[in-house]
Design a protein around this motif. Sequence first.
Motif, mmCIF file in Angstrom:
data_model
loop_
_atom_site.group_PDB
_atom_site.id
_atom_site.type_symbol
_atom_site.label_atom_id
_atom_site.label_comp_id
_atom_site.label_asym_id
_atom_site.label_seq_id
_atom_site.Cartn_x
_atom_site.Cartn_y
_atom_site.Cartn_z
ATOM 1 N N VAL A 1 0.846 -1.201 0.000
ATOM 2 C CA VAL A 1 0.000 0.000 0.000
ATOM 3 C C VAL A 1 0.878 1.246 0.000
ATOM 4 N N GLU A 2 1.938 1.227 0.809
ATOM 5 C CA GLU A 2 2.837 2.375 0.857
ATOM 6 C C GLU A 2 3.535 2.592 -0.488
ATOM 7 N N ARG B 1 2.422 1.698 -3.388
ATOM 8 C CA ARG B 1 1.420 2.159 -4.348
ATOM 9 C C ARG B 1 1.167 3.656 -4.200
ATOM 10 N N ASP B 2 1.037 4.095 -2.940
ATOM 11 C CA ASP B 2 0.700 5.495 -2.678
ATOM 12 C C ASP B 2 1.902 6.429 -2.769
ATOM 13 N N HIS B 3 3.099 5.874 -2.703
ATOM 14 C CA HIS B 3 4.331 6.674 -2.794
ATOM 15 C C HIS B 3 5.242 6.040 -3.839
ATOM 16 N N ALA C 1 -5.503 3.813 6.057
ATOM 17 C CA ALA C 1 -5.349 3.483 4.636
ATOM 18 C C ALA C 1 -5.461 1.985 4.413
#
Length: 362
Positions: free
Chosen positions: A19-20, A22-24, A81
Amino acid sequence: MAKQRKIIHVDMDAFFASVEQRDHPEYKGKPLIVGGQPNSRGVVAACSYEARKYGIHSAMPCSRAYRLCSHALFVPPRFDAYREVSNQIRDIFWRYATEVEPLSLDEAYLDVTYTEAFNGSATLIAQAIKREILQETRLTASAGVSYNKFLAKIASDMDKPNGLYVIRPEQGEAFVAALPVGKFHGIGPATETKMHNLGIHTGKNLREKSLTELTERFGKAGQYYYNIARAIDERPVRSQRIRKSLGKETTFAEDIHSIPELTAKLLDLAERVFESLSKQNLKARTITVKVKYADFQQVTRAHSTEHIIQLTDLKQIIPLLLEKTEAGIKPVRLVGLSMSGFDVPVLQTHQPQLDLALNDEF
């Protein structure tokens, strides 16, 4: 004739870290650790596959992770998130399964025995679920398909990341026979060592032991080991799971020696736990205190009563439980507090009863 059960276990790949990344976008392709900072007392909550190449894994102290990979990126967790993505993937599960049993934010069992999509093929259903997860979240998941929960969970870990592994009914016993006992879900390092000392290294070795011998050696777990050695697991997938405990814990920046200070920390945790209990309308009869010393050894001490425990009761109970530990003698790095023995009604789950005579193709 009863229908052949079809169970899927879906496990997101390096969930928090993915997730991290993907978002960064700047995190992609780099060793990433979600958890505490390198110089903190925190632990690794999750790490990317790039970090795993250095021997880093979840629950490892961040200080050790830093020593293994000093150029790794350390980022704090963003649970809001992760929960948002978890809700997305559970919505996808319910499009296909009649029963969904989440195990955590990033994994769940699905019963698709009675699903009509793809003519009832569990393999094609798993492929569709993986595809929709990728389309809607831009994250990959691994899936295991089999006829019981034990085999489905093992299968989901066979071809990570972004894998799909199928263990068909006619393959189950042979698969388990060749499997090292350390790969069995439910057999941890201590039990694995004990089994090795008994000459049990594979499922085949485990199957050679009688139920009587396994029960004598491993207590109630002996029945479970006897069954899984034969690829037998009758546990149903349950959509409603009754919470057995609720707790909080905290790791200190510096070790604590003072009993009054530890008591105060535990009372702070108690207030947070009781706030969560209130939100879920739960009332508890048992309190458990966990103490982890500076040498990483940990103990738990519990107290149960016939009446519902109130927050005010803990001012007396917590010091009594701490007296049963070596806190105050040995430095303490972490304390935790949990409540259990809930006074709640039993939840009923829906289990399909009709044999819809669907295609039994896996």
